[in-house]
Design a protein around this motif. Structure first.
Motif, PDB file in Angstrom:
ATOM      1  N   GLU A  98      74.786  64.215  85.050  1.00 24.20           N
ATOM      2  CA  GLU A  98      75.533  63.230  85.820  1.00 24.20           C
ATOM      3  C   GLU A  98      76.582  62.558  84.944  1.00 24.20           C
ATOM      4  OE1 GLU A  98      73.107  60.455  87.952  1.00 24.20           O
ATOM      5  OE2 GLU A  98      71.765  62.035  88.666  1.00 24.20           O
ATOM      6  N   ASN A  99      76.309  62.496  83.640  1.00 22.76           N
ATOM      7  CA  ASN A  99      77.169  61.751  82.726  1.00 22.76           C
ATOM      8  C   ASN A  99      77.402  62.577  81.455  1.00 22.76           C
ATOM      9  OD1 ASN A  99      78.455  59.791  81.217  1.00 22.76           O
ATOM     10  ND2 ASN A  99      76.721  58.412  81.124  1.00 22.76           N
ATOM     11  N   ILE A 100      78.609  63.109  81.309  1.00 27.99           N
ATOM     12  CA  ILE A 100      78.978  63.866  80.115  1.00 27.99           C
ATOM     13  C   ILE A 100      79.887  62.998  79.254  1.00 27.99           C
ATOM     14  CG2 ILE A 100      80.206  65.875  79.187  1.00 27.99           C
ATOM     15  CD1 ILE A 100      79.525  67.382  81.755  1.00 27.99           C
ATOM     16  N   ILE A 101      79.577  62.945  77.972  1.00 32.47           N
ATOM     17  CA  ILE A 101      80.443  62.307  76.985  1.00 32.47           C
ATOM     18  C   ILE A 101      81.093  63.432  76.188  1.00 32.47           C
ATOM     19  CG2 ILE A 101      80.541  60.849  74.921  1.00 32.47           C
ATOM     20  CD1 ILE A 101      79.830  59.228  77.381  1.00 32.47           C
ATOM     21  N   GLU A 102      82.388  63.309  75.955  1.00 34.00           N
ATOM     22  CA  GLU A 102      83.090  64.308  75.152  1.00 34.00           C
ATOM     23  C   GLU A 102      83.889  63.599  74.077  1.00 34.00           C
ATOM     24  OE1 GLU A 102      86.021  68.093  75.858  1.00 34.00           O
ATOM     25  OE2 GLU A 102      86.482  66.278  77.006  1.00 34.00           O
ATOM     26  N   PHE A 103      83.825  64.153  72.876  1.00 36.00           N
ATOM     27  CA  PHE A 103      84.692  63.708  71.781  1.00 36.00           C
ATOM     28  C   PHE A 103      85.519  64.893  71.334  1.00 36.00           C
ATOM     29  CE2 PHE A 103      81.780  60.203  71.714  1.00 36.00           C
ATOM     30  CZ  PHE A 103      82.635  59.137  71.467  1.00 36.00           C
ATOM     31  N   GLY A 104      86.842  64.732  71.420  1.00 32.73           N
ATOM     32  CA  GLY A 104      87.764  65.772  71.001  1.00 32.73           C
ATOM     33  C   GLY A 104      88.227  66.686  72.113  1.00 32.73           C
ATOM     34  N   PRO A 105      88.781  66.138  73.194  1.00 30.43           N
ATOM     35  CA  PRO A 105      89.243  67.003  74.275  1.00 30.43           C
ATOM     36  C   PRO A 105      90.494  67.803  73.936  1.00 30.43           C
ATOM     37  CG  PRO A 105      89.891  64.753  74.723  1.00 30.43           C
ATOM     38  CD  PRO A 105      88.993  64.717  73.509  1.00 30.43           C
ATOM     39  N   GLY A 106      91.255  67.343  72.946  1.00 27.88           N
ATOM     40  CA  GLY A 106      92.489  68.048  72.604  1.00 27.88           C
ATOM     41  C   GLY A 106      93.377  68.190  73.821  1.00 27.88           C
ATOM     42  N   ARG A 107      93.745  69.409  74.143  1.00 29.93           N
ATOM     43  CA  ARG A 107      94.621  69.654  75.292  1.00 29.93           C
ATOM     44  C   ARG A 107      93.853  69.768  76.607  1.00 29.93           C
ATOM     45  NH1 ARG A 107      97.511  72.638  71.247  1.00 29.93           N
ATOM     46  NH2 ARG A 107      99.352  71.436  70.718  1.00 29.93           N
ATOM     47  N   GLY A 108      92.527  69.707  76.551  1.00 30.24           N
ATOM     48  CA  GLY A 108      91.739  69.567  77.764  1.00 30.24           C
ATOM     49  C   GLY A 108      91.023  70.795  78.285  1.00 30.24           C
ATOM     50  N   ASP A 116      73.634  51.252  73.008  1.00 29.54           N
ATOM     51  CA  ASP A 116      73.349  51.756  74.350  1.00 29.54           C
ATOM     52  C   ASP A 116      74.280  52.923  74.668  1.00 29.54           C
ATOM     53  OD1 ASP A 116      72.216  51.932  76.856  1.00 29.54           O
ATOM     54  OD2 ASP A 116      73.577  50.460  77.727  1.00 29.54           O
ATOM     55  N   LYS A 117      73.829  54.137  74.342  1.00 28.32           N
ATOM     56  CA  LYS A 117      74.628  55.341  74.584  1.00 28.32           C
ATOM     57  C   LYS A 117      73.926  56.159  75.661  1.00 28.32           C
ATOM     58  CE  LYS A 117      74.360  56.357  70.152  1.00 28.32           C
ATOM     59  NZ  LYS A 117      73.907  55.195  69.449  1.00 28.32           N
ATOM     60  N   LYS A 118      74.416  56.069  76.889  1.00 31.13           N
ATOM     61  CA  LYS A 118      73.777  56.778  77.993  1.00 31.13           C
ATOM     62  C   LYS A 118      74.588  58.019  78.341  1.00 31.13           C
ATOM     63  CE  LYS A 118      71.614  52.721  79.876  1.00 31.13           C
ATOM     64  NZ  LYS A 118      71.447  51.808  80.985  1.00 31.13           N
ATOM     65  N   PHE A 119      73.931  59.178  78.276  1.00 35.95           N
ATOM     66  CA  PHE A 119      74.566  60.428  78.664  1.00 35.95           C
ATOM     67  C   PHE A 119      73.491  61.484  78.852  1.00 35.95           C
ATOM     68  CE2 PHE A 119      74.307  60.491  74.068  1.00 35.95           C
ATOM     69  CZ  PHE A 119      73.900  61.782  73.768  1.00 35.95           C
ATOM     70  N   ASP A 120      73.832  62.483  79.645  1.00 32.75           N
ATOM     71  CA  ASP A 120      72.950  63.633  79.844  1.00 32.75           C
ATOM     72  C   ASP A 120      73.391  64.810  78.980  1.00 32.75           C
ATOM     73  OD1 ASP A 120      71.594  62.355  82.129  1.00 32.75           O
ATOM     74  OD2 ASP A 120      73.516  62.665  83.128  1.00 32.75           O
ATOM     75  N   MET A 121      74.698  64.845  78.702  1.00 27.09           N
ATOM     76  CA  MET A 121      75.263  65.925  77.898  1.00 27.09           C
ATOM     77  C   MET A 121      76.397  65.350  77.062  1.00 27.09           C
ATOM     78  SD  MET A 121      76.957  69.514  79.165  1.00 27.09           S
ATOM     79  CE  MET A 121      75.392  70.316  79.392  1.00 27.09           C
TER      80      MET A 121
END
Length: 184
Positions: A25-35, A98-103
């Protein structure tokens, strides 16, 4: 399903498949660059009919270009409503209690030191079922790390699994194997 074409990241179908298996339900991403990785994950969420991506970068325009170009890529694929893009440094985020994420997807010029910071910053989340995917993890990728700890130097400590052949642009995963029976 058509996915973005990223010449280096031949594993985008694997990433898409993992999102569909985990159903986050909740994805955190670091470093999307151009997407391209963001779009790949968002397309999987769109197929699932649920979920959102919170994508963060420090937006060094000299390297990746403007944030607006990445947003344009999201719009081109029709997934911009599934993504919130922010300017946030990983090291500021990982200190939060508080870091909430599934992925979580992690691609910030990765090396062993950064993986250790990531792992110990989110270990409780992993233990509770969050899945961490990151660029790298192969011996070939480690050849390009200079003056820092290699990813394979920390492989046993953090328990990651390489999902690709031994290629420069590889993909790896960390997850609680007691909670998931994943097929890659």
């Amino acid at each position: 399903m058509e996915l973005p074409n990223h010449g280096k990241y031949q594993w985008l179908p694997i990433l898409h498949n993992i999102v569909k298996q985990v159903k986050p339900e909740n994805i955190i991403e670091f470093g999307p660059g151009r997407g391209q990785t963001t779009v790949t994950m968002a397309l999987a969420l769109k197929e699932l009919g649920n979920g959102h991506i919170y994508s963060h970068d420090i937006w060094n325009s000299a390297y990746w270009g403007e944030m607006s170009k990445t947003i344009d890529e999201f719009k081109k694929w029709g997934v911009d409503d599934l993504i919130t893009l922010k300017n946030l440094n990983f090291y500021d985020w990982v200190k939060l209690s508080d870091k909430k994420f599934d992925m979580l997807y992690f691609d910030i010029d990765n090396n062993g030191n950064k993986l250790l910071d990531l792992y110990y910053g989110v270990k409780e989340n992993i233990d509770n079922g969050a899945v961490v995917i990151f660029e790298g993890g192969s011996h070939e990728r480690d050849r390009y790390i200079v003056d820092r700890k290699k990813m394979n130097d920390v492989k046993d400590e953090i328990g990651y699994e390489l999902l690709t052949p031994n290629v420069k642009y590889s993909l790896s995963i960390i997850y609680n194997k007691d909670l998931y029976d994943m097929e890659f």
